[in-house]
Design an enzyme around this catalytic site. Structure first.
Site, PDB file in Angstrom:
ATOM      1  NE  ARG A 290      -0.776   1.332   3.768  1.00  0.00           N
ATOM      2  CZ  ARG A 290       0.313   1.554   4.446  1.00  0.00           C
ATOM      3  NH1 ARG A 290       1.262   1.652   4.895  1.00  0.00           N
ATOM      4  NH2 ARG A 290       0.430   3.542   4.203  1.00  0.00           N
ATOM      5  N   GLY A 291       0.156   2.496  -0.188  1.00  0.00           N
ATOM      6  CA  GLY A 291       0.739   4.000  -0.197  1.00  0.00           C
ATOM      7  C   GLY A 291       1.233   4.254  -1.334  1.00  0.00           C
ATOM      8  CB  ALA A 292       0.588   7.186  -3.394  1.00  0.00           C
TER       9      ALA A 292
ATOM     10  CG  ASP B 135      -2.847   7.512  -1.421  1.00  0.00           C
ATOM     11  OD1 ASP B 135      -3.492   6.000  -1.335  1.00  0.00           O
ATOM     12  OD2 ASP B 135      -3.234   7.991  -0.656  1.00  0.00           O
TER      13      ASP B 135
ATOM     14  CG  ASN C  20      -3.763  11.188   3.016  1.00  0.00           C
ATOM     15  OD1 ASN C  20      -2.835  10.757   2.080  1.00  0.00           O
ATOM     16  ND2 ASN C  20      -3.101  11.377   4.188  1.00  0.00           N
ATOM     17  CE  LYS C  21      -5.844   5.361   4.431  1.00  0.00           C
ATOM     18  NZ  LYS C  21      -6.969   4.303   3.703  1.00  0.00           N
TER      19      LYS C  21
END
Length: 381
Positions: free
Chosen positions: A64-66, A253, A263-264
């Site tokens: 995960r994570g852009a 993201d 974003n989250k």
């Protein structure tokens, strides 16, 4: 929790995390991931021998994570090429795995284009697959270099905004080595401040419902000997009111052409709090996160995740997109849940966007376009 005032020995840094790598065992090539759903209790690798396995890993947040999703997308296409699978279809499947994260599609399309160009120039299957793998590796190296530059620009910005040092930084979700080819985005800035002796406290939001802050950011902070404290997401307001936050650092993201930041989920409330309390709200993200084809925040597709992530106490490893839970229920049977993976912060609430190409402040569409014009990494469909 680890000792909050622990410090790494001077000049000694923990070994780099092996988060994602290409492997070629006798049984065939594979993309090998550090399974982030098992952290912090276990460091276990997940072997993805084909694109469907990698797509499942992406959907269940094992990777995960852009920025890292962009790298995973690139290696996923290289894996399809090496296996002789349909490369175009593989890129489509990977891009659709998490629609908000623009880097995922960028990495997949970039490597697919190189593979297609090699085939168009007469390369055989093996040679074209080699070209795809080389491009995926180049993307990986470039992200690591971008991480270093973002950390430096971010440190310079903090020194300008907070000249007295002793930074108390609040971060949300996870933006460290677990999301990057290098040491991360927003977390890399905080880590740089720690190494420079200017980090007084890293405030870590739990980041509900899957606790990426508690499980992952706290893991990275402890591993690096950083002074940190964990808080529930809804406790952030009391920290601001008490004057305990000097700046907010988050990742992204997707950044739309007008500077709106996806974003989250939980990032937007922090931006509102920061604005009210006159605290800098800083987004740290590579230019691969910028999508100039998305006009504004309302045009960003926000991923909606399974209700069981909210209605049950569970870990992310128990929940895949649309899957069943298996945890302890905390809501009545059949309860509906609103569970967006991301929220959108408008540009007027963002103090600055830090990229590997420089800093944008104030955040405007014109400034963003000018900065991206200097980069060959900007995402254009």
């Amino acid at each position: 929790m680890a000792d909050q005032d622990a410090q790494s020995p001077v000049g000694i840094e923990p070994p780099a995390l092996s988060v994602l790598r290409w492997d070629e065992p006798p049984e065939g090539p594979a993309v090998v991931l550090l399974d982030q759903t098992r952290l912090p209790s276990e460091e276990v690798e997940l072997v993805c021998a084909d694109v469907p396995a990698l797509v499942r890993a992406i959907r269940m947040l094992a990777v995960r994570g852009a920025p890292l999703l962009g790298i995973a997308g690139g290696y996923g296409v290289a894996l399809a090429a090496a296996r002789g699978d349909d490369v175009v279809r593989a890129a489509e499947l990977l891009e659709a795995a998490r629609p908000t994260a623009v880097n995922l599609g960028y990495g997949a399309r970039r490597v697919a284009r190189v593979h297609g160009a090699a085939v168009g120039n007469g390369a055989g299957p093996q040679e074209a697959a080699g070209a795809a793998l080389a491009e995926a590796r180049a993307l990986h190296r470039q992200d690591a270099a971008a991480s270093r530059r973002m950390a430096q620009y971010g440190l310079e910005l903090l020194a300008e905004l907070l000249p007295d040092g002793g930074h108390r930084l609040l971060t949300h979700c996870n933006t460290g080595a677990l999301v990057s080819g290098g040491e991360g985005t927003a977390f890399a800035v905080a880590l740089g401040a720690h190494r420079a002796g200017s980090l007084r406290r890293l405030w870590v939001d739990e980041t509900r419902p899957l606790l990426q802050g508690a499980r992952l950011t706290a893991f990275e902070a402890a591993r690096n000997g950083m002074p940190y404290s964990l808080l529930t997401d809804n406790a952030a307001g009391s920290l601001f009111a008490a004057g305990e936050v000097d700046a907010v650092l988050i990742g992204a993201d997707r950044i739309a052409a007008d500077g709106s930041v996806a974003n989250k989920v939980g990032s937007y409330p922090l931006a509102v709090l920061a604005k009210y309390h006159h605290v800098p709200f800083i987004v740290v993200a590579p230019t691969t996160t910028v999508d100039l084809d998305t006009a504004d925040g309302t045009s960003i597709v926000v991923e909606q995740r399974s209700a069981v992530e909210v209605t049950e106490l569970t870990s992310s490893r128990n929940v895949s997109a649309g899957g069943e839970g298996g945890g302890q229920s905390v809501a009545p049977p059949g309860a509906q849940a609103y569970n967006p993976a991301f929220d959108i912060t408008p540009p007027e609430l963002v103090t600055a966007i830090v990229t590997e190409e420089g800093i944008i402040s104030p955040v405007t569409g014109v400034g963003l376009a000018e900065l991206c014009a200097r980069s060959s990494q900007v995402t254009i469909s």
